[in-house]
Design an enzyme around this catalytic site. Structure first.
Site, mmCIF file in Angstrom:
data_model
loop_
_atom_site.group_PDB
_atom_site.id
_atom_site.type_symbol
_atom_site.label_atom_id
_atom_site.label_comp_id
_atom_site.label_asym_id
_atom_site.label_seq_id
_atom_site.Cartn_x
_atom_site.Cartn_y
_atom_site.Cartn_z
ATOM 1 N N ASP A 7 0.874 -1.169 0.000
ATOM 2 C CA ASP A 7 0.000 0.000 0.000
ATOM 3 C C ASP A 7 0.913 1.221 0.000
ATOM 4 O OD1 ASP A 7 -2.275 1.648 0.210
ATOM 5 O OD2 ASP A 7 -2.127 1.666 2.395
ATOM 6 N N GLU A 70 -1.232 -1.176 -4.958
ATOM 7 C CA GLU A 70 -2.489 -0.470 -5.202
ATOM 8 C C GLU A 70 -2.238 0.741 -6.097
ATOM 9 O OE1 GLU A 70 -6.061 -0.054 -2.291
ATOM 10 O OE2 GLU A 70 -4.720 1.626 -1.946
ATOM 11 N N ASP A 142 -2.346 0.802 7.272
ATOM 12 C CA ASP A 142 -1.595 0.675 6.017
ATOM 13 C C ASP A 142 -1.154 -0.770 5.790
ATOM 14 O OD1 ASP A 142 -1.561 3.550 5.309
ATOM 15 O OD2 ASP A 142 -0.407 3.703 7.166
#
Length: 172
Positions: A7, A70, A142
């Site tokens: 992430d 992502e 996260d």
């Protein structure tokens, strides 16, 4: 197969590693690479170097075989989006330096895969990741997002594998 989910973030870059055997997913590790903000000229470059070295250590320690990142969410602040994109570049670069192919997923695709709803709240993603890996200590939101990205990638790899097998059977 060992899967790394990332992430991306300039201050907090989350990572999560899972093992995939058939349809079984097992937690291996998770964490957050931190870079502290400073006021010096060249600060961004130093933060990127810090993220690069920390993520490199994660790959050295856990030797994933596949990775996923992502996509960057574009927001109203163009400068912040650009900086996030640079952190995302580190998230793509480090696995590539280890010879891994890197899958990329939109935030809504990750949420739909893990929660079942593309516009799920961050708390719902966190909850579903904790349900998937009961008793695992997750380093923060996260890291939970990174584990969700790894789960999403694992499901997509399994689907692609089933599709390839079906095509192979059909062509014989």
């Amino acid at each position: 197969m060992r899967v790394l989910g990332i992430d991306p973030g300039l201050r907090n870059l989350g990572w999560g590693i899972i093992d995939v055997v058939g349809s079984r997913l097992t937690h291996v590790a998770n964490g957050i690479c931190h870079s502290e903000r400073g006021d010096e000229i060249g600060d961004l470059a130093l933060r990127l170097v810090s993220l690069h070295s920390q993520l490199t250590e994660v790959l050295r320690a856990y030797a994933p075989e596949s990775a996923a990142v992502e996509h960057t969410f574009v927001n109203k602040d163009a400068v912040a989006t650009l900086k996030l994109g640079q952190a995302r570049g580190i998230a793509l670069l480090v696995p590539a330096q280890f010879g891994l192919t890197v899958g990329e997923y939109a935030p809504n695709a990750v949420k739909k895969c893990v929660v079942g709803v593309g516009h799920a709240a961050k708390q719902q993603v966190d909850h579903m990741v904790k349900l998937q890996f009961p008793g695992v200590k997750i380093a923060g939101p996260d890291a939970a997002d990174a584990l969700a990205i790894a789960i999403c990638h694992a499901h997509h790899m399994q689907s692609a594998g089933r599709l390839a097998a079906a095509v192979k059977r059909a062509s014989v």
